[in-house]
Design a protein around this motif. Structure first.
Motif, mmCIF file in Angstrom:
data_model
loop_
_atom_site.group_PDB
_atom_site.id
_atom_site.type_symbol
_atom_site.label_atom_id
_atom_site.label_comp_id
_atom_site.label_asym_id
_atom_site.label_seq_id
_atom_site.Cartn_x
_atom_site.Cartn_y
_atom_site.Cartn_z
ATOM 1 N N PRO A 125 3.986 2.340 -8.935
ATOM 2 C CA PRO A 125 2.611 2.849 -8.922
ATOM 3 C C PRO A 125 2.055 3.025 -10.333
ATOM 4 O O PRO A 125 2.801 3.348 -11.266
ATOM 5 C CB PRO A 125 2.736 4.209 -8.217
ATOM 6 N N ALA A 126 0.759 2.788 -10.491
ATOM 7 C CA ALA A 126 0.111 3.017 -11.782
ATOM 8 C C ALA A 126 0.314 4.473 -12.188
ATOM 9 O O ALA A 126 0.301 5.378 -11.356
ATOM 10 C CB ALA A 126 -1.376 2.703 -11.676
ATOM 11 N N ASP A 146 0.831 -1.208 0.000
ATOM 12 C CA ASP A 146 0.000 0.000 0.000
ATOM 13 C C ASP A 146 0.866 1.258 0.000
ATOM 14 O O ASP A 146 0.507 2.271 -0.602
ATOM 15 C CB ASP A 146 -0.915 -0.014 1.225
ATOM 16 N N TYR A 201 -5.426 -0.667 -1.176
ATOM 17 C CA TYR A 201 -5.111 -0.001 -2.434
ATOM 18 C C TYR A 201 -6.122 -0.314 -3.523
ATOM 19 O O TYR A 201 -5.887 -0.071 -4.701
ATOM 20 C CB TYR A 201 -3.701 -0.357 -2.898
ATOM 21 N N GLY A 202 -7.282 -0.880 -3.141
ATOM 22 C CA GLY A 202 -8.349 -1.123 -4.099
ATOM 23 C C GLY A 202 -8.184 -2.396 -4.892
ATOM 24 O O GLY A 202 -8.928 -3.353 -4.726
ATOM 25 N N SER A 203 -7.188 -2.443 -5.765
ATOM 26 C CA SER A 203 -6.937 -3.631 -6.582
ATOM 27 C C SER A 203 -5.546 -3.532 -7.174
ATOM 28 O O SER A 203 -4.838 -2.537 -6.986
ATOM 29 C CB SER A 203 -7.974 -3.738 -7.713
ATOM 30 N N ASN A 204 -5.179 -4.557 -7.920
ATOM 31 C CA ASN A 204 -3.858 -4.543 -8.548
ATOM 32 C C ASN A 204 -3.758 -3.532 -9.687
ATOM 33 O O ASN A 204 -2.686 -3.339 -10.264
ATOM 34 C CB ASN A 204 -3.496 -5.951 -9.041
ATOM 35 N N LYS A 205 -4.872 -2.876 -10.010
ATOM 36 C CA LYS A 205 -4.822 -1.813 -11.004
ATOM 37 C C LYS A 205 -4.101 -0.582 -10.462
ATOM 38 O O LYS A 205 -3.846 0.372 -11.190
ATOM 39 C CB LYS A 205 -6.241 -1.442 -11.450
ATOM 40 N N ALA A 206 -3.793 -0.617 -9.168
ATOM 41 C CA ALA A 206 -3.041 0.483 -8.558
ATOM 42 C C ALA A 206 -1.562 0.420 -8.919
ATOM 43 O O ALA A 206 -0.805 1.330 -8.563
ATOM 44 C CB ALA A 206 -3.206 0.444 -7.039
ATOM 45 N N PHE A 207 -1.148 -0.640 -9.628
ATOM 46 C CA PHE A 207 0.270 -0.848 -9.919
ATOM 47 C C PHE A 207 0.510 -1.052 -11.413
ATOM 48 O O PHE A 207 -0.381 -1.458 -12.150
ATOM 49 C CB PHE A 207 0.795 -2.078 -9.168
ATOM 50 N N ALA A 241 1.626 1.864 -3.543
ATOM 51 C CA ALA A 241 0.428 2.269 -4.283
ATOM 52 C C ALA A 241 0.142 3.759 -4.107
ATOM 53 O O ALA A 241 -0.360 4.416 -5.016
ATOM 54 C CB ALA A 241 -0.775 1.447 -3.827
ATOM 55 N N LYS A 242 0.488 4.275 -2.934
ATOM 56 C CA LYS A 242 0.200 5.678 -2.619
ATOM 57 C C LYS A 242 1.414 6.593 -2.840
ATOM 58 O O LYS A 242 1.382 7.768 -2.464
ATOM 59 C CB LYS A 242 -0.307 5.783 -1.175
#
Length: 329
Positions: free
Chosen positions: A263-264, A81, A112-118, A84-85
């Motif tokens: 991070p995405a 996390d 972090y919601g989902s793996n779409k955060a990366f 992610a942030k």
């Protein structure tokens, strides 16, 4: 008026081109400061070893230090996390492993919601877990463990580096397929778990090969741990004479893996730069030498390789978690 419009259009295009040129220049200059590599486990475990060895090699290519930070806890979610942030600029990287693919099925609410955060960077490699006991343990085979577990349900304890990690799920799957009851004891990393295993506080561990290979010993080297079986379908060349657990528990298979995410939203040129450095590092003689006894199969391909592999693992483990009613501790 038409000429004025054309001039304004040309000015806008020039401005956009300038911005793109500046962005490209910034990406080309990456990195201009140290890169932070987060390990979501305590120091001393297999993931930590891989991160520090890989980071040292990457720093040679990047021309900047790669600083490893340990942020353990919550089944790797605290460290994950944190990334992610973080700013999507390439200066914050997480070393992801097995739990990254299983947490979506195990945890109803990921911070972090989902793996779409990366965004994927590279799949470093894959390898087996190893069922180990301390060298003085009365259990010498997988059959011994099964017999003891059936004779006294819930008495046998197994350690893991955290809920949802490969060691945890490996134990849950073992118990479900073998129809035995074991007690899971989670730790904040493989280092503390192995310390208690060797100290006799827990009975066994389905540890990553990277975490335990140095404790198993070779010819002429005293062993602190005894390997009873590997979690891959076939025996591993790195652990000669150690059978596959699947020979005693049909259908049993668990594979550990290690990858890097950012991070995405991190610019593609920056990801490509990190990928190139990681691929070179993973094939460096020092990295290979330190990991050659751990059964790690080096992948080190493009970012898409990590993305495809983890998506497949997510789907596979989601079914296993559901079918076996596996719950996080």
């Amino acid at each position: 008026m038409l000429h004025s419009f054309a001039r304004r259009g040309a000015t806008s295009l020039a401005f956009i081109a300038a911005l793109m040129g500046a962005a490209g220049s910034a990406s080309a200059a990456f990195p201009e400061k140290p890169v932070r590599m987060v390990v979501p486990f305590a120091p001393g475990g297999g993931t930590d070893l891989i991160a520090r060895t890989l980071g040292a090699e990457m720093s040679k290519d990047l021309g900047q230090p790669v600083i490893v930070e340990n942020k353990p806890g919550a089944g790797t979610m605290i460290g994950t996390d944190n990334i992610a942030k973080s700013a999507p600029d390439g200066y914050s990287v997480v070393v992801a492993s097995f739990a990254h693919a299983t947490n979506p099925a195990l945890q109803p609410k990921l911070p972090y919601g989902s793996n779409k955060a990366f965004a994927p960077v590279v799949l470093i490699g894959r390898g087996p877990n190893v069922l180990v006991v301390r060298s003085e343990s009365p259990y010498k085979t997988v059959a011994d463990v099964l017999a003891a577990a059936r004779a006294q349900p819930d008495k046998l304890t197994y350690a893991s580096q955290g809920a949802g990690t490969s060691a945890h799920l490996a134990g849950e799957l073992f118990a479900n397929l073998a129809k035995v009851k074991l007690t899971h004891v989670p730790y904040r990393g493989a280092g503390p778990a192995l310390t208690d295993l060797m100290g006799g506080q827990v009975d066994m561990m389905f540890a990553t090969a990277a975490a335990v290979s140095t404790f198993i010993g070779n010819e002429g080297t005293p062993s602190k741990l005894r390997a009873l079986g590997v979690t891959t379908l076939e025996p591993s060349a790195a652990f000669k004479g150690v059978p596959a657990i699947a020979a005693s528990v049909p259908g049993y298979r668990v594979e550990s893996w290690y990858g890097l995410y950012v991070p995405a939203g991190t610019p593609a040129p920056v990801i490509d730069r990190l990928n190139a450095a990681a691929r070179k590092a993973a094939r460096a003689p020092d990295f290979v030498r330190k990991l050659e006894h751990e059964g790690l199969v080096i992948n080190a391909g493009p970012p898409a390789e990590l993305d495809a592999y983890v998506q497949a693992e997510e789907k596979r483990w989601a079914l296993i978690v559901k079918d076996n009613n596996i719950k996080p501790d």
